[in-house]
Write an enzyme that holds these catalytic residues in place. Structure first.
Site, PDB file in Angstrom:
ATOM      1  N   ARG A   3      -1.441  -4.847   3.323  1.00  0.00           N
ATOM      2  CA  ARG A   3      -1.240  -3.820   4.333  1.00  0.00           C
ATOM      3  C   ARG A   3       0.203  -3.722   4.834  1.00  0.00           C
ATOM      4  NH1 ARG A   3      -1.355  -3.953   9.931  1.00  0.00           N
ATOM      5  NH2 ARG A   3      -2.281  -2.155  10.969  1.00  0.00           N
ATOM      6  N   GLU A  57     -19.551   3.411  -1.050  1.00  0.00           N
ATOM      7  CA  GLU A  57     -18.758   2.654  -2.018  1.00  0.00           C
ATOM      8  C   GLU A  57     -19.549   2.329  -3.288  1.00  0.00           C
ATOM      9  OE1 GLU A  57     -19.278   1.795   1.111  1.00  0.00           O
ATOM     10  OE2 GLU A  57     -17.340   1.941   2.145  1.00  0.00           O
ATOM     11  N   PHE A 102     -15.431  -3.823   1.188  1.00  0.00           N
ATOM     12  CA  PHE A 102     -16.459  -2.891   0.710  1.00  0.00           C
ATOM     13  C   PHE A 102     -16.390  -2.694  -0.795  1.00  0.00           C
ATOM     14  CE2 PHE A 102     -17.199  -2.989   4.935  1.00  0.00           C
ATOM     15  CZ  PHE A 102     -16.203  -2.432   5.711  1.00  0.00           C
ATOM     16  N   ARG A 124       0.824  -1.212   0.000  1.00  0.00           N
ATOM     17  CA  ARG A 124       0.000   0.000   0.000  1.00  0.00           C
ATOM     18  C   ARG A 124       0.857   1.260   0.000  1.00  0.00           C
ATOM     19  NH1 ARG A 124      -1.785   1.536   6.084  1.00  0.00           N
ATOM     20  NH2 ARG A 124      -0.360   0.162   7.205  1.00  0.00           N
TER      21      ARG A 124
END
Lengths: 311, 298
Positions: free
Chosen positions: A165, A56, A81, A8
């Protein structure tokens, strides 16, 4: 020692580099940019950053609309999402007409930090694989992530890109170039093939060390392109190593392992053992504890490979 | 509609637009009669709105439906597709014969509009609630590129039960989309029951204003009122998007179902099609040509 970087963490730089040369690049966010670390893009190109708020479904259809007027939208938020909440929007607004929308799906699978089940996307690969015209990619590391973002800008069509992440070392070889539908051998071997992607490559490589002490020498393949999947590599694995183990940061139902099984069953029947989340809900806990909880530590993987070979 | 580029500042030819609305109704009935069934109610309630848009309000080039500076139209309530296809045929964007391919697998006229499959269709819709957001994306794109094309989106009242519509309603004012006009085809009948029994939108005008939209009302079957509403929407320069609440009758034009709950989707025999075409003033020769075409196909 090559630097450990989080996938990320390279998004902003990769997107800015693209946007500097290409006025069609736009980025959409659902109030998640500090965590996805794309805030520098907002600061550099405020007119091309579309803040949609925590909405979203609206965001994905807005991205679809933008793509029809010549933009290349990168729509970014947490993977759950993107895939569960905005499933219909990706299916109808985007995929029916193969619109040029790229989804950056943050914190895939169970490695989300401590947020637990509501934020762990254990079914997004299965959802996205079954959408016609959608492609699914989970880069091995930050280095491959940079390549994938660049590739996405020139690929014509929808892409669902899982963005991890945490910081990992470099897994891909120095001369590697990402291509949809192609995998990459990380370690050569002849006893069994382990197909894996992303964060769990680290644990698979540790498992290799355990296995080599037992005289087992697996081939390890980075399967970052999940749809389209590298069918040739799967057939080769079956023919040359005779057994396959797949490792998913996802439910074993419908993940990369299932995609491998689909090819194996039709083209080269051999035994396949799918490792991943065994169809149970997620849990709140730190990432190393998640690996223990779901049985995906290096020791677990090594044990499963041994048992696959013994039976 | 023969002019190549329809500029939005032309003086409206009310009679011509009314005739076009009637032609759209005739074509919708022909499509349903040919296909055997169709979403009559929501297609016919939108016919006048579409006629005003394609005859007067919108700027486009029928010979070049991809002209990059064209105004965009999205039928967010995608089940009204037969009205959109009929309007596209009236506008000269698709030939009339394409309309009669509806319900065949290869038809450009799918049951709900699909972008890329039919010229003039700007977004795939049918799953309610998505088209308004897509229109917002196009309007944002126009702002980024500093283009002056406008975006028009027809939404349904049942459709406005969807949460995504309200995400869109919240966001358009935030993005200052004064180049976006939404039109609520307010025919007051949801699929199963009247909208006020299913899930009322009221007070819809107050809600839209509170969300930051300009709101204009019109009788959705009065071309003059619709033209005036669009002119206000297009010329109110206060950085806000506009909502035209068009009060309509579901199924308007098919007398035996007009305003009735069951008109959402109907089966239509050729006899019923013939009778309805007569009522709509379709010339007898045209009716006969249509009937023999359909009978020959079968």
């Amino acid at each position: 020692m090559v630097e450990k970087i989080a996938p990320r963490a390279v998004l902003a730089e990769a997107l800015i580099e693209l946007a500097e040369k290409n006025p069609d690049i736009v980025v959409l966010d659902a109030d998640f940019n500090p965590a996805s670390m794309i805030t520098p893009f907002r600061d550099r190109f405020p007119e091309r950053f579309v803040q949609c708020g925590i909405a979203e479904q609206n965001m994905m259809s807005i991205a679809a609309g933008l793509s029809t007027v010549g933009f290349i939208p990168f729509a970014s938020t947490i993977a759950t999402f993107c895939s569960r909440r905005a499933c219909d929007q990706l299916a109808v607004s985007v995929c029916i007409s193969k619109l040029n929308v790229k989804v950056l799906a943050l914190y895939p699978g169970f490695l989300v930090g401590t947020n637990g089940a509501s934020h762990q996307s254990m079914e997004d690969i299965s959802i996205m694989r079954a959408m016609p015209n959608m492609t699914v990619v989970h880069p091995a590391d930050a280095y491959e992530m940079k390549q994938v973002v660049k590739y996405a800008a020139s690929y014509q069509g929808p892409m669902y890109i899982r963005v991890a992440r945490d910081a990992y070392e470099k897994f891909i070889p120095d001369d590697y170039e990402f291509e949809l539908g192609k995998s990459c051998v990380l370690r050569e071997g002849a006893d069994v093939t382990i197909f894996v992607y992303g964060e769990l490559i680290e644990d698979v490589l540790k498992a290799i060390d355990i296995l080599s002490e037992k005289g087992v020498n697996p081939r390890v393949v980075n399967m970052s392109s999940i749809k389209p999947i590298d069918e040739d590599a799967i057939v080769k694995a079956a023919e040359e190593t005779g057994r396959i183990v797949t490792v998913d940061n996802h439910n074993i139902i419908g993940g990369m392992g299932s995609a491998v099984c689909e090819v194996v069953a039709e083209k080269c029947p051999v035994k396949v053992k799918r490792l991943g989340v065994k169809d149970i809900p997620g849990r709140s806990g730190k990432n190393p504890d998640m690996k223990k909880y779901f049985g995906l530590t290096a020791q677990d993987i090594a044990q499963e490979v041994m048992s696959c070979l013994e039976n | 509609m023969k002019e190549r580029i329809r500029m939005s500042k032309e003086t409206a030819d009310i009679k011509k637009i009314e005739e076009t609305a009637n032609r759209i109704r005739i074509k919708v009935v022909k499509m349903i009669g040919n296909a055997g069934s169709g979403h009559a109610g929501g297609a016919l309630s939108a016919a006048d709105i579409l006629a005003v848009l394609y005859c007067h309000v919108m700027k486009f080039d029928p010979d070049n439906p991809e002209w990059e500076d064209r105004d965009r139209f999205i039928l967010s309530k995608g089940h009204g597709a037969f009205a959109l296809y009929s309007a596209l045929s009236e506008a000269g964007i698709i030939p009339e014969k394409t309309l009669f391919t509806a319900y065949s697998v290869t038809s450009p006229c799918q049951a709900h509009p699909e972008k890329g499959r039919c010229p003039g269709v700007e977004m795939s819709t049918g799953a309610l609630g998505q088209g308004l957001s897509a229109g917002i994306g196009m309007a944002i794109g126009a702002k980024i590129r500093k283009k002056d094309f406008r975006v028009y989106v027809v939404i349904g009242d049942g459709e406005s039960n969807e949460g995504q519509i309200w995400e869109a309603m919240m966001s358009a004012p935030k993005f200052k989309l004064d180049n976006l006009v939404a039109i609520l085809d307010y025919n007051k009948l949801a699929l199963s029951d009247p909208i006020d029994e299913v899930m009322s939108l009221e007070p819809i005008a107050d809600k839209a204003r509170a969300f930051g939209w300009n709101v204009f009302d019109a009788d959705g079957h009065n071309v003059k009122q619709l033209v005036e509403a669009f002119e206000k929407a297009n010329n109110t320069k206060n950085s806000k998007p506009s909502l035209i609440i068009a009060h309509t009758t579901k199924g308007k034009g098919i007398s035996y179902v007009e305003g009735k709950q069951e008109c959402h989707a109907i089966v239509m025999t050729l006899e019923q099609a013939e009778a309805t075409l007569k009522e709509l003033g379709c010339p007898q020769k045209e009716i006969e040509k249509y009937l023999s075409f359909v009978k020959e196909k079968k």
